[in-house]
Design a protein around this motif. Structure first.
Motif, short mmCIF file in Angstrom:
data_model
loop_
_atom_site.label_atom_id
_atom_site.label_comp_id
_atom_site.label_asym_id
_atom_site.label_seq_id
_atom_site.Cartn_x
_atom_site.Cartn_y
_atom_site.Cartn_z
N SER A 156 0.93 -1.13 0.03
CA SER A 156 0.10 0.06 -0.08
C SER A 156 1.00 1.19 -0.09
CB SER A 156 -0.89 -0.14 1.19
OG SER A 156 -1.38 1.29 1.34
N GLN A 157 1.81 1.18 0.85
CA GLN A 157 2.77 2.38 0.83
C GLN A 157 3.74 2.51 -0.43
OE1 GLN A 157 4.86 1.52 4.52
NE2 GLN A 157 3.43 2.48 5.88
N ALA A 158 4.34 1.53 -0.84
CA ALA A 158 5.27 1.80 -1.84
C ALA A 158 4.54 1.68 -3.15
CB ALA A 158 6.17 0.51 -2.00
N SER A 159 3.60 1.20 -3.35
CA SER A 159 2.78 1.30 -4.82
C SER A 159 2.78 2.77 -5.29
CB SER A 159 1.32 0.56 -4.61
OG SER A 159 0.59 1.27 -3.77
N ARG A 160 2.40 3.71 -4.54
CA ARG A 160 2.45 5.09 -4.90
C ARG A 160 3.66 5.59 -5.34
NH1 ARG A 160 1.29 8.40 0.05
NH2 ARG A 160 2.94 7.04 1.00
N PHE A 185 13.23 5.53 1.05
CA PHE A 185 11.79 5.57 1.10
C PHE A 185 11.37 4.77 2.58
CE2 PHE A 185 7.64 3.62 0.46
CZ PHE A 185 6.81 4.63 0.14
N ILE A 186 12.23 3.84 2.86
CA ILE A 186 11.83 3.12 3.84
C ILE A 186 12.86 3.33 5.11
CG2 ILE A 186 10.84 1.13 2.36
CD1 ILE A 186 13.25 -0.62 3.00
N ASP A 187 12.12 3.03 6.30
CA ASP A 187 13.06 3.19 7.52
C ASP A 187 13.71 1.99 7.86
OD1 ASP A 187 13.77 3.50 10.24
OD2 ASP A 187 12.02 4.94 10.87
N SER A 188 14.99 2.00 7.97
CA SER A 188 16.07 0.96 8.25
C SER A 188 15.47 0.16 9.52
CB SER A 188 17.32 1.18 8.07
OG SER A 188 17.69 2.29 8.97
N LYS A 189 14.90 1.01 10.43
CA LYS A 189 14.41 0.12 11.56
C LYS A 189 13.35 -0.84 11.49
CE LYS A 189 12.69 1.14 16.23
NZ LYS A 189 11.61 0.16 16.43
N ASP A 190 12.29 -0.32 10.99
CA ASP A 190 11.20 -1.38 10.79
C ASP A 190 10.80 -1.81 9.54
OD1 ASP A 190 9.93 1.01 9.84
OD2 ASP A 190 8.57 1.11 11.54
N GLY A 191 11.24 -1.11 8.41
CA GLY A 191 11.02 -1.50 7.09
C GLY A 191 9.91 -0.89 6.56
N TYR A 192 9.17 -0.14 7.06
CA TYR A 192 8.21 0.65 6.28
C TYR A 192 8.56 2.25 5.92
CZ TYR A 192 5.41 -3.03 8.54
OH TYR A 192 4.80 -4.27 9.03
N GLU A 193 7.40 2.84 5.31
CA GLU A 193 7.85 4.27 4.77
C GLU A 193 8.30 5.21 5.75
OE1 GLU A 193 5.38 7.40 2.27
OE2 GLU A 193 4.38 5.76 3.09
N LYS A 194 9.18 5.84 5.34
CA LYS A 194 9.56 7.09 6.22
C LYS A 194 8.56 8.44 6.10
CE LYS A 194 14.50 6.82 5.96
NZ LYS A 194 15.59 7.31 5.15
N ALA A 195 7.99 8.79 7.20
CA ALA A 195 7.20 9.71 7.18
C ALA A 195 7.73 10.83 5.91
CB ALA A 195 6.90 10.59 8.52
N GLY A 196 6.68 11.25 5.06
CA GLY A 196 7.02 12.21 4.05
C GLY A 196 7.84 12.16 3.04
N ALA A 197 8.22 10.94 2.76
CA ALA A 197 9.19 10.04 1.93
C ALA A 197 8.82 10.19 0.48
CB ALA A 197 9.80 8.90 2.18
N PHE A 198 7.47 9.73 0.28
CA PHE A 198 6.64 9.64 -0.70
C PHE A 198 6.21 11.07 -1.40
CE2 PHE A 198 2.57 10.13 -3.02
CZ PHE A 198 2.75 9.68 -4.25
N GLU A 199 5.78 12.06 -0.46
CA GLU A 199 5.53 13.42 -0.72
C GLU A 199 6.78 14.21 -1.40
OE1 GLU A 199 2.48 11.86 1.46
OE2 GLU A 199 4.52 11.70 1.96
N GLU A 200 7.90 13.76 -0.78
CA GLU A 200 9.12 14.47 -1.10
C GLU A 200 9.49 14.16 -2.67
OE1 GLU A 200 13.85 14.64 -0.08
OE2 GLU A 200 12.45 13.96 1.38
N TYR A 201 9.26 12.88 -2.99
CA TYR A 201 9.58 12.34 -4.51
C TYR A 201 8.56 12.80 -5.32
CZ TYR A 201 10.96 9.37 -8.19
OH TYR A 201 11.42 9.19 -9.61
N GLN A 202 7.24 12.73 -4.81
CA GLN A 202 6.27 13.45 -5.57
C GLN A 202 6.57 14.76 -6.15
OE1 GLN A 202 2.49 14.25 -3.55
NE2 GLN A 202 1.35 13.22 -5.30
N LYS A 203 6.84 15.48 -5.18
CA LYS A 203 7.29 16.94 -5.55
C LYS A 203 8.29 17.15 -6.76
CE LYS A 203 5.92 19.13 -1.14
NZ LYS A 203 6.66 19.69 0.04
N GLN A 204 9.36 16.11 -6.57
CA GLN A 204 10.28 16.28 -7.58
C GLN A 204 9.81 15.77 -8.88
OE1 GLN A 204 13.78 13.73 -6.31
NE2 GLN A 204 13.54 14.18 -4.19
#
Length: 286
Positions: A156-160, A185-204
């Protein structure tokens, strides 16, 4: 800039390797991944059993080189037509953005997934590895690993992100997309999306083209004509990194990433590649 002498040497080396091994194999299997031939050998021997002798897998170093090998060596050994050549290509985004560039030959097999690593993402194999780390019952392992929840959440997170990658690959191939580190994009601690990582790439991406969203919707529609969910859209290498971080987080135990990968290779459900086996058998019996 690549040295043309190095490229020439590389091409000649691959030709020499093929000519040396082509008569030793019952079937010559070319793959994109160079340096991972030992993994593919294990996978194909699991898939095909002892039906064919496979002495050497031929890793060529990318899809461009795989297509070059197909054009150079063809579909069978010229000296012994009974020995067939099979070329296994990553699905990548080809199914959705460049179908007209895909090679149409029964000997050139495209994976239905992004790449071979997608098949390693296997619930039972993951739980089997985790049991050796957690040292508890199967039921407790299943609860603690919570594989289905991890898989659904990261997809769900990475598909975007990967729809955007697919768009960039199509319209701006000179820009980095899937080759970017998963840890952007992912947090090395738990493997899930870092907060704001997608939005940052979306802007690019939107800075390249403010109307990108409409084109991305077309890619989504094309994708869903082939698949029900986004698992096959996401690079298996990316998913593996997320899964590795997740398992390390829930077990609280340090283990070698390569050991985890090897365990998955040796234990994932090989029936998931049955369609590849069927295609190979059809070629060999033709």
């Amino acid at each position: 800039m690549e040295n043309t002498d190095d490229l020439l040497y590389s091409s000649e080396a691959k030709t020499t390797e093929y000519l040396f091994f082509c008569d030793l194999n019952d079937i010559n299997i070319f793959v994109e991944d160079e340096g991972k031939e030992f993994e593919y050998e294990t996978i194909f021997k699991r898939l095909l059993g002892k039906k064919y002798r496979i002495v050497k897998i031929l890793g060529v170093g990318g899809k461009v080189e795989l297509k070059k090998s197909f054009n150079e060596f063809g579909v069978n050994n010229t000296e012994n037509p009974q020995i067939k050549n099979i070329y296994l290509a990553d699905g990548d985004f080809d199914w959705y953005i460049c179908q007209d560039e895909m090679i149409d030959s029964p000997n050139f097999i495209y994976l239905e997934t992004y790449n071979i690593e997608n098949y390693f993402i296997d619930k039972k194999a993951c739980e089997k590895f985790s049991k050796g780390q957690l040292k508890c019952s199967d039921k407790e392992v299943e609860i603690r690993v919570d594989f289905d929840n991890w898989k659904n959440r990261i997809i769900s997170q990475a598909s975007r992100l990967f729809y955007y990658y697919c768009y960039v690959k199509k319209e701006y191939p000179q820009e980095k997309s899937v080759s970017r580190s998963p840890y952007l994009f992912i947090d090395s601690k738990d493997g899930y999306e870092k907060a704001g990582a997608f939005e940052e790439y979306q802007k690019q991406v939107l800075s390249l083209n403010g109307d990108a969203e409409s084109e991305i919707e077309k890619i989504k529609n094309c994708y869903h004509r082939k698949h029900n969910d986004e698992f096959n859209l996401i690079c298996g290498k990316f998913l593996f990194e997320s899964l590795y971080c997740h398992i390390r987080d829930i077990t609280k135990i340090k283990f070698r990433k390569d050991d985890f990968r090897w365990h998955l290779i040796c234990n994932f459900d090989i029936k998931k590649l049955e369609y590849v086996k069927d295609k190979i058998l059809a070629v060999m019996s033709a």
